[in-house]
Design an enzyme around this catalytic site. Structure first.
Site, short mmCIF file in Angstrom:
data_model
loop_
_atom_site.label_atom_id
_atom_site.label_comp_id
_atom_site.label_asym_id
_atom_site.label_seq_id
_atom_site.Cartn_x
_atom_site.Cartn_y
_atom_site.Cartn_z
N LYS A 186 38.74 -9.49 7.25
CA LYS A 186 39.75 -9.45 6.18
C LYS A 186 40.81 -10.50 6.49
CE LYS A 186 42.82 -6.17 3.75
NZ LYS A 186 43.26 -4.76 3.62
N SER B 180 43.05 -2.38 -0.95
CA SER B 180 43.21 -3.82 -0.86
C SER B 180 42.06 -4.53 -0.17
CB SER B 180 44.51 -4.13 -0.12
OG SER B 180 44.40 -3.73 1.24
N SER C 78 43.19 1.66 1.71
CA SER C 78 42.55 0.36 1.47
C SER C 78 41.22 0.11 2.15
CB SER C 78 43.50 -0.76 1.86
OG SER C 78 44.41 -0.97 0.82
#
Ligand code: GLN
Length: 496
Positions: A76, A151, A175
């Site tokens: 990420k 997210s 998330s």
């Protein structure tokens, strides 16, 4: 032959069915093919990936390989990676190149994983749909018109489309679990403090936790093994020994006490999701688990509590992006105040600004007691609810999300509707508990996730429960049409 899980990919490498270089090439080719439609990555690091894969092949050949050696991974874009830009999907950091690796990146590198690139995400991890990214939305591989969740939407979409066998992710209010549910993959948010956050860009420090998105619970166990553990560079990391998660996977379900959360099955839950989740519960019962309904009366206050605490902490954490030290700097500032104002105005997107303003407001003199202090008190009540529940049951079960993935653009005009997506996930963050989402069915052709929440440091128990369920079902192995059909990394197409 379809190489599907991390465990299978790793076994293929050990058996020399293909080399890490071949595997890396195959995944890079898939990424290149998928990028225009999914936008799951912000940066692709093909050259360094192939170099790392060659080193991994060396280790595989000379017998010094570990369980993850040669396995491709996507990080990420919230984790700092030395020499590779780390953007947090913000214009503010769109050119930021970190001088060091996050501890999690270092550990997974030392374990021999091969970084393919950096995953797209909501800007500074604020969002539930991956629509707040400066680099544009991510599309869900199950249907490109719907969101992947957020997210960590890029991480979840990438694993769902098998652009990598695993992707790292972070979870402040859901998330990891929410996008995992919406994309039909497995996601684990470990206990607060279980995995180092050094080098992970901070959003809300009392809630943020790093974890991973994979195909299966077995894959998650293998990854967590390499990620978890004390880090002297992170003051919130906890010095508790890391158990052997893979060894714990076989723990029998007989006698496991599952608590069904009353508050998670009320108004607002899509009946099709409720049906899948109850069917999943029945599967655990068949395996010998007992079920009891448990009520956490303060849990419905978790969304308002979170939306005071998280913005407050974000307003403080994001103060460092001032155009002076790093990040975006405006052109020709007239004076220092102009530099601050314009750099921040230009660098941050609308949702980030909304959070900073809310956070600054709730922390301001005169309002602190009414909002922030009160939220902290409610948070203590929620913690106490969980503590009481874990006196009666071993883990709690419920849906991960109230609905399946929604249309891109459907909720962007109403932040409150968007915030309500996390109604079932936020509690675990407020209490610092480990939680997982695993695929348990489909509704209207889109994946459904079931959530498991355990007491602090019970990751092994959660993974074992998820693994037991995944041995009985194949929802986690299903792949979206067109993206992840049979994949042979040793074939000509893959090895091109
Ligand atoms: N959707 C939540 C938010 O926007 C949670 C995000 C997260 O877990 N990083 O704050």
């Amino acid at each position: 032959m379809a190489e599907k899980t991390l465990a299978e990919v790793a076994a293929g490498l050990k058996a020399r069915k293909y080399s890490s270089v071949e595997l890396t090439r195959a995944y890079l080719a898939r990424i290149e093919q998928a990028q225009p439609a999914l936008n799951a990555l912000v940066t692709v690091t093909a050259e360094s990936a192939l170099a790392a894969a060659a080193v991994a092949d060396q280790r595989l050949a000379d017998g010094t390989a570990g369980p993850l050696t040669g396995v491709p991974i996507i990080h990420k874009d919230i984790f700092c990676t030395a020499g590779v830009r780390t953007t947090c999907a913000s214009r503010m950091l769109s050119n930021f190149i970190s001088p060091y690796d996050a501890t999690l990146v270092t550990r997974l590198k030392e374990a021999g994983t091969v970084m393919l690139g950096k995953a797209n995400m909501d800007e500074f991890a604020m969002g539930s749909s991956n629509e707040t990214s400066y680099f544009g939305p991510v599309h869900n591989p199950w249907d490109p018109k719907v969101v992947p969740g957020g997210s960590s939407g890029g991480s979840a979409a990438a694993v769902a489309a098998r652009l990598a066998p695993l992707a790292t992710a972070t979870d402040t209010g859901g998330s990891i679990r929410q996008p995992a549910a919406l994309c039909g993959v497995t996601g684990i948010k470990p206990t607060y403090g279980r995995v180092s956050r050094y080098g992970m860009i901070a959003f809300a420090s009392s809630l943020d936790q790093a974890g991973v998105i994979t195909v299966s619970a077995e894959d998650a166990a293998m990854t967590l093994q390499a990620m978890a553990g004390f880090d002297p560079r992170d003051s919130t990391s906890v010095d508790v020994p890391v158990p052997d998660y893979t060894a714990e996977l076989g723990t029998p379900m007989r006698g496991l006490r599952i608590g069904i959360l009353t508050e998670f099955f009320g108004e607002g839950l899509d009946p099709a999701i409720e049906k899948s989740v109850r069917e999943a519960l029945a599967a655990w019962q068949r395996l010998g688990a007992t079920v009891k309904e448990v009520s956490l009366p303060n849990l419905p206050l978790s969304v308002p509590t979170y939306y005071v605490v998280a913005p407050a902490e974000c307003s403080s954490n994001l103060a460092r992006f001032d155009g002076v030290r790093f990040g975006h700097r405006c052109e020709n500032p007239k004076d220092l105040m102009d530099l601050y104002k314009r750099s921040r105005a230009e660098g941050f997107g609308a949702e980030v600004k909304r959070r900073i303003m809310t956070g600054t407001y709730v922390l301001s003199a005169g309002y602190y007691d009414a909002y922030y202090l009160k939220a902290q008190r409610v948070r203590a009540l929620i913690n106490e609810d969980f503590r009481r529940a874990f006196g009666e049951v071993d883990l709690l079960l419920g849906p991960t999300t109230p609905t399946v993935a929604f249309g891109i653009g459907d909720k962007t005009s109403d932040p409150i509707t968007m915030y309500l997506n996390d109604i079932y996930t936020i509690g675990a963050n407020l209490a610092g508990l480990p939680a997982m989402s695993i695929p348990c069915g489909f509704a209207a052709g889109l994946p459904v996730g079931v959530q498991l929440i355990g007491p602090h440091f019970s990751e092994g128990r959660l993974l074992a429960a998820a693994h037991a369920y995944q041995r009985e079902t194949d929802f986690h192995l299903r792949t979206p049409a067109g993206w992840a059909a049979d994949f042979n990394p040793a074939s000509k197409a893959g090895a091109k």
